[in-house]
Design a protein around this motif. Structure first.
Motif, mmCIF file in Angstrom:
data_model
loop_
_atom_site.group_PDB
_atom_site.id
_atom_site.type_symbol
_atom_site.label_atom_id
_atom_site.label_comp_id
_atom_site.label_asym_id
_atom_site.label_seq_id
_atom_site.Cartn_x
_atom_site.Cartn_y
_atom_site.Cartn_z
ATOM 1 N N SER A 16 0.805 -1.224 0.000
ATOM 2 C CA SER A 16 0.000 0.000 0.000
ATOM 3 C C SER A 16 0.838 1.274 0.000
ATOM 4 O O SER A 16 0.389 2.318 -0.463
ATOM 5 N N LYS A 70 3.267 1.382 -1.844
ATOM 6 C CA LYS A 70 3.760 1.259 -3.223
ATOM 7 C C LYS A 70 5.281 1.079 -3.271
ATOM 8 O O LYS A 70 5.938 1.505 -4.217
ATOM 9 N N LEU A 87 5.227 -3.881 -6.037
ATOM 10 C CA LEU A 87 4.058 -4.057 -6.878
ATOM 11 C C LEU A 87 3.221 -5.237 -6.397
ATOM 12 O O LEU A 87 3.728 -6.162 -5.760
ATOM 13 N N PRO A 102 -3.238 7.042 0.557
ATOM 14 C CA PRO A 102 -2.354 7.274 -0.595
ATOM 15 C C PRO A 102 -2.534 8.694 -1.143
ATOM 16 O O PRO A 102 -3.656 9.201 -1.214
ATOM 17 N N TYR A 127 -3.035 -1.354 -3.763
ATOM 18 C CA TYR A 127 -2.003 -0.524 -4.401
ATOM 19 C C TYR A 127 -2.729 0.499 -5.278
ATOM 20 O O TYR A 127 -3.228 0.158 -6.346
ATOM 21 N N SER A 165 -2.515 4.044 -7.296
ATOM 22 C CA SER A 165 -1.633 5.065 -7.854
ATOM 23 C C SER A 165 -2.313 6.423 -7.873
ATOM 24 O O SER A 165 -3.544 6.534 -7.861
ATOM 25 N N LEU A 168 -2.117 0.983 -11.637
ATOM 26 C CA LEU A 168 -0.747 1.375 -11.965
ATOM 27 C C LEU A 168 -0.660 2.794 -12.503
ATOM 28 O O LEU A 168 0.403 3.217 -12.974
#
Length: 335
Positions: free
Chosen positions: A106, A108, A111, A171, A187, A189, A207
């Motif tokens: 998380s 990052k 991956l 994030p 994850y 972005s 991503l």
């Protein structure tokens, strides 16, 4: 991306029965890393006789950083300061390692699908996630009665082995309409928007900028500038015998209530309501837009520039050359 070895500096929650319920890792140090605290890796590594160490006195760490020291002093009575070291990417041995690996994804630093998550479920504890932190299952009724007796707010957000991501990490550059629907270990972005019906499991995510109004199952990754429409689903690998990692390329669109059981490449579209599995029979069209052959959908895995539709007259699934390019609304993703 980062690499091993690493040391997580964490705060664990101890339940009334003495078991560890969770672990938060606000600081993770890497050997030869570039952050301001990485220079202390060797010092902490020298303190540790074992890969997991309880720290009773934060001064023992001897780290000269005001923010760091203020964060870790005067912990609550059910909180414990720990160091958790990982020298290699091995199977998980305890709950602290489980939470540290979820944090690594998380944050990052790694991956999805790059970390060994063997034994993850065995080491996580099923608890009630509340506005007052994790609570043991057998203590829930007492806590509910206590809150009502004292007129104190007590909200149970979920009962699960995985907590919401935002209880630990927020994030940067991301919008999440319903934070309960994104698990720790996701994850996300910068530029990602997860709407109310969107869901992102652990060891999965985006991503690049993406619109998520559907389900990203465990192990699934979504390329930048892709759009998962309302109620759509991606097939995971946790159960049902599926061992194919599903991925969605860049500039793709999954229509509302569609489903995906194969990896797809860039610039692909799946029409609304169409669920494609590896065994689905698909009529493949040529560059001249003429029927070419009938294949299993798995034979089209990872191909770019495909438009998957169901013929409304005969029900046949067709894969045509996609003449369009999916573009996200940039205004919606300036988070």
């Amino acid at each position: 991306m980062k690499n091993f070895p690493l040391i997580g500096i964490g705060i664990t929650t101890i339940g009334k029965a003495g078991a560890t319920l969770d672990a938060s890792f606000p600081y993770i140090l890497f050997l030869n890393g570039e952050s301001k605290l990485d220079k202390y890796f060797e010092k902490l590594n020298g303190l540790m006789e074992n890969d997991l160490m309880q720290i009773d006195d934060p001064n023992l760490l001897d780290i000269d950083d005001g923010d760091f020291n203020s964060t870790l002093r005067n912990l609550g009575k059910n909180k414990v300061l720990v160091l958790c070291r990982m020298s290699e990417n091995k199977p998980i041995k305890n709950i602290e390692e489980a939470y540290l690996k979820l944090h690594l994804i998380s944050y990052k630093f790694f991956l999805p699908n790059s970390l060994n998550l063997e034994n993850l479920f065995d080491n996580l504890v099923n608890v009630a996630w509340t506005n007052q932190g994790p609570v043991e299952i057998n203590e829930i009724e007492k806590e509910i009665l206590h809150s009502k007796k004292n007129n104190q707010p007590f909200e149970i957000k979920s009962v699960d082995k995985f907590p919401p991501l935002t209880d630990y990490i927020v994030p940067p550059g991301v919008r999440i309409a319903d934070t309960r629907r994104v698990r720790l270990g996701a994850y996300l972005s910068e530029g990602t928007t997860v709407m109310h019906e969107g869901f992102v499991n652990f060891n999965a995510g985006t991503l690049g900028p993406a619109m998520i109004e559907g389900r990203i199952s465990a192990g699934v990754v979504v390329g930048k500038n892709s759009d998962l429409g309302g109620g759509c689903s991606t097939m995971g690998t946790l159960s049902g015998g599926n061992n194919i990692k599903i991925s969605i390329g860049e500039n793709c669109l999954l229509g509302a209530n569609s489903g995906l059981g194969i990896p797809i490449g860039d610039n692909c579209i799946i029409e609304a309501g169409l669920y494609i599995t590896g065994g689905s029979k698909v009529t493949k069209f040529s560059q001249d837009n003429e029927p070419d052959s009938i294949v299993k959908a798995s034979e089209l895995a990872g191909k770019d520039n495909l438009l998957f539709i169901r013929n409304s007259q005969n029900g046949v699934i067709e894969a045509r050359i996609n003449p369009k390019s999916v573009a996200l609304n940039e205004t919606l993703h300036k988070n």
